[in-house]
Design an enzyme around this catalytic site. Sequence first.
Site, PDB file in Angstrom:
ATOM      1  N   ASP A   1       0.865  -1.179   0.000  1.00  0.00           N
ATOM      2  CA  ASP A   1       0.000   0.000   0.000  1.00  0.00           C
ATOM      3  C   ASP A   1       0.903   1.231   0.000  1.00  0.00           C
ATOM      4  OD1 ASP A   1      -2.322   1.567   0.282  1.00  0.00           O
ATOM      5  OD2 ASP A   1      -2.050   1.634   2.453  1.00  0.00           O
TER       6      ASP A   1
ATOM      7  N   GLU B   1      -3.331  21.398  -0.097  1.00  0.00           N
ATOM      8  CA  GLU B   1      -3.885  22.752  -0.026  1.00  0.00           C
ATOM      9  C   GLU B   1      -3.680  23.359   1.357  1.00  0.00           C
ATOM     10  OE1 GLU B   1      -7.878  23.310  -1.428  1.00  0.00           O
ATOM     11  OE2 GLU B   1      -6.963  24.013  -3.281  1.00  0.00           O
TER      12      GLU B   1
ATOM     13  N   LYS C   1      -2.962  28.067 -10.358  1.00  0.00           N
ATOM     14  CA  LYS C   1      -1.900  27.158  -9.901  1.00  0.00           C
ATOM     15  C   LYS C   1      -2.187  25.777 -10.497  1.00  0.00           C
ATOM     16  CE  LYS C   1      -4.190  25.691  -5.602  1.00  0.00           C
ATOM     17  NZ  LYS C   1      -4.172  25.709  -4.138  1.00  0.00           N
TER      18      LYS C   1
ATOM     19  N   ARG D   1       6.876  17.473  -4.410  1.00  0.00           N
ATOM     20  CA  ARG D   1       5.642  17.651  -5.188  1.00  0.00           C
ATOM     21  C   ARG D   1       5.506  19.124  -5.534  1.00  0.00           C
ATOM     22  NH1 ARG D   1       1.440  13.767  -1.970  1.00  0.00           N
ATOM     23  NH2 ARG D   1      -0.027  14.743  -3.395  1.00  0.00           N
TER      24      ARG D   1
ATOM     25  N   ASP E   1      -5.044   5.811  -4.429  1.00  0.00           N
ATOM     26  CA  ASP E   1      -4.785   7.227  -4.675  1.00  0.00           C
ATOM     27  C   ASP E   1      -4.641   7.505  -6.171  1.00  0.00           C
ATOM     28  OD1 ASP E   1      -4.429   9.852  -3.962  1.00  0.00           O
ATOM     29  OD2 ASP E   1      -2.930   9.408  -2.431  1.00  0.00           O
TER      30      ASP E   1
ATOM     31  N   LYS F   1      -7.053  -5.038  -5.305  1.00  0.00           N
ATOM     32  CA  LYS F   1      -5.727  -5.332  -4.755  1.00  0.00           C
ATOM     33  C   LYS F   1      -5.539  -6.837  -4.586  1.00  0.00           C
ATOM     34  CE  LYS F   1      -4.974  -1.034  -2.120  1.00  0.00           C
ATOM     35  NZ  LYS F   1      -4.608  -0.469  -0.807  1.00  0.00           N
TER      36      LYS F   1
ATOM     37  N   ASP G   1      -1.504  -1.103   6.017  1.00  0.00           N
ATOM     38  CA  ASP G   1      -1.813  -0.682   7.383  1.00  0.00           C
ATOM     39  C   ASP G   1      -3.285  -0.366   7.597  1.00  0.00           C
ATOM     40  OD1 ASP G   1      -1.831   1.633   5.809  1.00  0.00           O
ATOM     41  OD2 ASP G   1      -1.394   2.894   7.545  1.00  0.00           O
TER      42      ASP G   1
END
Length: 1335
Positions: free
Chosen positions: A407, A504, A568, A601, A683, A837, A857
């Site tokens: 993960d 953010e 942005k 990032r 994600d 998964k 986890d």
Amino acid sequence: MDDVYLGEDLEDKDTAFTWEVKANDHAYHEQFRRKGFLCWRQKKYRSNAIHTAKYNFFSFLPLNLFEQFHRMSNLYFLLIIILQGMPEISTLPWFTLFAPLVCLLVIRATRDLVDDIGRHRSDNIINNRPCQILRGKSFLWKKWKNLCVGDVVCLRKDSIVPADMLLLASTEPSSLCYVETADIDGETNLKFRQALMVTHRELTSPKKMASFQGTVTCEEPNSRMHHFVGSLEWNNMRYSLDIGNLLLRGCKIRNTDTCYGLVIYAGLDTKIMKNCGKIHTKRTKLDLLMNKLVILIFMFIVVVSLLLTLGFAFMVKEFKGKHYYVLALHARTEAAESFFLFWGFLILLSVMVPMAMFIIAEFIYLGNSFFINWDLNMYYEPLDMPAKARSTSLNDQLGQVQYIFSDKTGTLTQNIMTFKKCCINGCIYDSDDEHGILRKRNPYAWNPFADGKLQFYNKELEHMVQGQQDTVVQEFWRLLAICHTVMVQEKDNQLLYQAASPDEEALVTAARNFGYVFRSRTQDTITLVELGEERVYQVLAMMDFNSVRKRMSVLVRNPEGCICLYTKGADTVILERLHKKGAVETTTEEALAAFAEQTLRTLCLAYKEVAEETYKQWEPEHQEATLLLQNRAQALHQVYNKMEQNLQLLGATAIEDKLQDGVPETIKCLKKGNIKMWVLTGDKPETAVNIGFACKLLSENMLILEDKDIKRLLENYWNESEQQRAFKMMTHHNIALVINGEFLDQLLLSLRKEPRALVQNAVVDEAPQELGMSRMDFLQARRISLMWRNIGATLTQSPSAASKIRESPEVRRERAFVDLASKCQAVICCRVTPKQKALVVALVKKYQQVVTLAIGDGANDVNMIKTADIGVGLAGQEGMQAVQNSDYVLAQFCYLQRLLLVHGRWSYMRVCKFLRYFFYKTVASMMAQIWFSMFNGFTAQPLYEGWFLALFNLLYSTLPVLYIGLFEQDVTAEKSLKMPELYVAGQKDDLFNYSIFLQAIVHGMLTSLINFFLPVLVSSDISKFGSSSDYQSFGVVVAISGLLSITLEVILVIKYWTLLCVGSIVLSLGAYVVMTSLTQSLWLFKISPETFPFLFADYNVLSHPVSLLVIILNVTLNTLPVLALRVVHRAVSKLRPKEEEVPSEEEEVAVEPAVRHLRRGIPARRSSYAFSHREGYADLITQGTILRKSMGESICVSPNPSEEDLPPHHPSQHRGSIFNPRKISILAKMKWSHHAKASQEEVHPDTGSQTEKQATLYLNPSDTQKPPTTSSAMSVSSSDDQAFHSVPSEYTLDSQPERLDVRSSSWKGLPWKDPASPKPSQLEVPKQQHSHNSS
């Protein structure tokens, strides 16, 4: 390897909407039953209690015995015990084998029971969690297990949702509810769910909720986490429902004081539990190999027994012919004698599969598990968490892992975002306070709004901000304070930011500490405090971020009246929209490249001033695009794109998504050990890829293939010559795969237990590509296809290919994908569900037959952990579900390195040495019994003393073997970590396999031949020297020779010598001396001559020098040749050069141009853009849905529980009024209406026919002046661009033949309007119909 249970494709049963839930009606749900086991009928609607344990009180004994007798060794021992119970054929008492078997079964059953008790405790903790359930007209505190379908539940902030519930109302405006789903899909950004407006308005008190009699009709319980279709029928009206109205079990309520829900699915019917999978018995490769070896040994014993029985038959016939006078002693016929003797030999030779080996192995597994628990190098002091082996039977398999499935969130990362660096106007500003020294003095004390948590501090930048001289610096921080969707609350004179993503929050917090404080927002304004001065900006438009645009813009009018656009986003989309490219832009690109190398990032920031006339021309276009019924998202996309041109670059930000300690080093070390790493995460792709670079799983020189590339590659898989040559090329070049859940849905058809129709009809969230981006993807895919076509000439298909072609298309596609992925250096799967998964793990197990390890986890990792051969749970921040279902528990990912390379490799090496030596010593000592049968008339007479046989595996040879299994080391732990290449031996099964087993058998047979026949050859001469050559003396000579030979062999095998090792050898030989002196003593002989017949046999043999000389000769002949052979083999292996695969010139010529073709067009600088925010919040803000009104505007009755129902710890502040309904403007309602209608029509085109009959539209009597709308029109779609994603139109830009320059394009009118036609109304829909192939 375990057989992976792969469900067959079932019929489409879940598409029928047969699940009916009536609110506050227990009696209705109790009457329904469904078919269970045999004639058993069980309740259709489950309770909310979960049972993940394997056994219960009644099923433990039969089920555990059933599982244990899947081991062939246990069945073999049971057969021998049954045979020993028959007096006619028994050569040994039945209890001699029965007692050890019972001991072995009890040991294993106890281990399984302890593991299952842990699961029961975990279930009890979860089932007994408190929650507030509506009983009568008030909410009472009950336990989760008391929850039933149809109950109304009250949830507070930070509560965990106990069941899948329909959101009825919340304290937030328009009954929004914010949830964190990190425990379900690994995403850390907040998501919102919204109640139907009808329930939001009507259900305003406990009394009204108690009288709520709505009926929900929806699909049967299923595992689709992101899909839900249903309807609510209430007061003769029907309202459609989707996943945006559902709170899933396991979500955590965030930023919402109170919310209320109706339980739809409970317990094991919830979506997360449907994804958890079942517990499977895990067996190691060595265990499965032992099953096969037991069968081989049994077959060998049967053959030998048959041969010995045939020998007896011929011998007894000859004996009876010569000695007719003893016929009276043979009452049975020859056939009967031979039959009984066959079984006697079978029992006598049964010791070839020694029970002691399996019992000692259990203690070895247990001991190695304790070593894992006691390892201080895997102890995490901050959490006081040691490593823990929850399963004691998988230690050796830790040394054979080839694939790790990990993960991302909480496993590789800490889920903490930190503002690390920034580049403003071409200047890079790094932190001057890396060690936190200045932070202790609070360098932002001049700013009363600073929160003191910002780890970034740069003195030069601070002076520039306070000096207010540099316009670019001012606009940089102003952009960060304006361009976002963060909500703010003031609590205890402190500003609390509620962000949709941690990215953010980190950016807005950085601006806050530098003096540009986001203070508040309304539907059309944003209030900042800029260096102490309050400034209010009018919001003219919010152009929200999404995964297609990869940017967010806010158009505002500042207090001076000027209009500014702040943008942005990803550098790939911002840089191409700049007005000019000069030195600053070049320097910023270099800074972005540097940030990417540091795996930070990044976001690019840009702005421009917009002329009033330009805005007046653009605003009507924006307004009309907003009101479109169809293709609105695409129209908005183009309108936004028109405004976001000719920008001025301000700079870039760099945020660090903190990895856990030692993650890059661990992955690098594991890759050296030939362990492949796959990351499976829920994600986004950008975030996952960025983490892949951060943890060194991906590198800059890797070629990353995505879904479209892989599909084209798989098309040429069945060309055998291209496949082989291409895969050989891939082994010489770094290639990685990045795939998403939609691609896996299409790939895993044969593995899914869900109906195939559901997979094919699932809504695929395919977004349109950016202008020109689609062309780049097309060109790259074309080059990949050319690479495959250019690699070598086509050869005739081999038989193996022909056999593969006979497979079903799904299986062929899966096999092709696994073959492709296995040649890649890394694989990252994004946007995958918990079930996907597990299916990916099952896919690799099915086609690669390798040992897999899954580590995670959260609850979303449970199914993956159960499916893998080894499951590792991290004690992280997402609960303990993964830990409770795992085989091993670690506190940090970096400890996986030591678990595998040290403990795993040691355990595998120890068990392999133990098995090889045990088989050797068993054959070396027991094969003499077969040779002796040739000299005793094949009568199954034992050669050794009975007590020697009984104590041989118990005392005389056990301790050295136990030492090997527990303490043997070939290299130290430090060298194991420095030389991970040593781990490859376990992956290749080099230390124990059929070849090693055969070597042990042959070695043992040679030892037994020497020990037996050498005394036979010299026995005729021994008597001449006065030595005894009787049967007992001969047996003692063979026994002592065998014992000394195997003891010397263990001395040669052991590499790690300690005092404990010496003590085990001395104790073993000492035990023989003591026990033999006792069993051959005169005292015991007088007590029972039949039980102790070998009176002074060892003393008689050892008192004669000739016998001693024979024993020494036996041991020497057994040891020296073997020692010489090993020395020669080691010397030859060192001299042998290592073979390296060198591709031929033809292959080089074919491969290199293809790779050069492939890399052309790929940007030289990698974008490290990654942003976890998702679209949707901008609409909520501009429509006022998300904003609170003042307390004076709240008029409603609080449905809070009464004081006597509150537990002692219940906070008193929750007892006030909780509802703050806000009226929506007419324009906003019209926008919502069109938005929802378009979403309903476009997002679920495949379910339209099914829901058409029941999703009838009704007019709300109170809204007669408004356009007709469904209740879902008042809810927010989970993705505003889904209409854009799923319905092609004439606005699709992918079909353009060349890449267009948007900045030079003329926009004389809206692209969806015909200039020659009269102006249509604002609500007119394009009449042209488009097929799905138009784009």
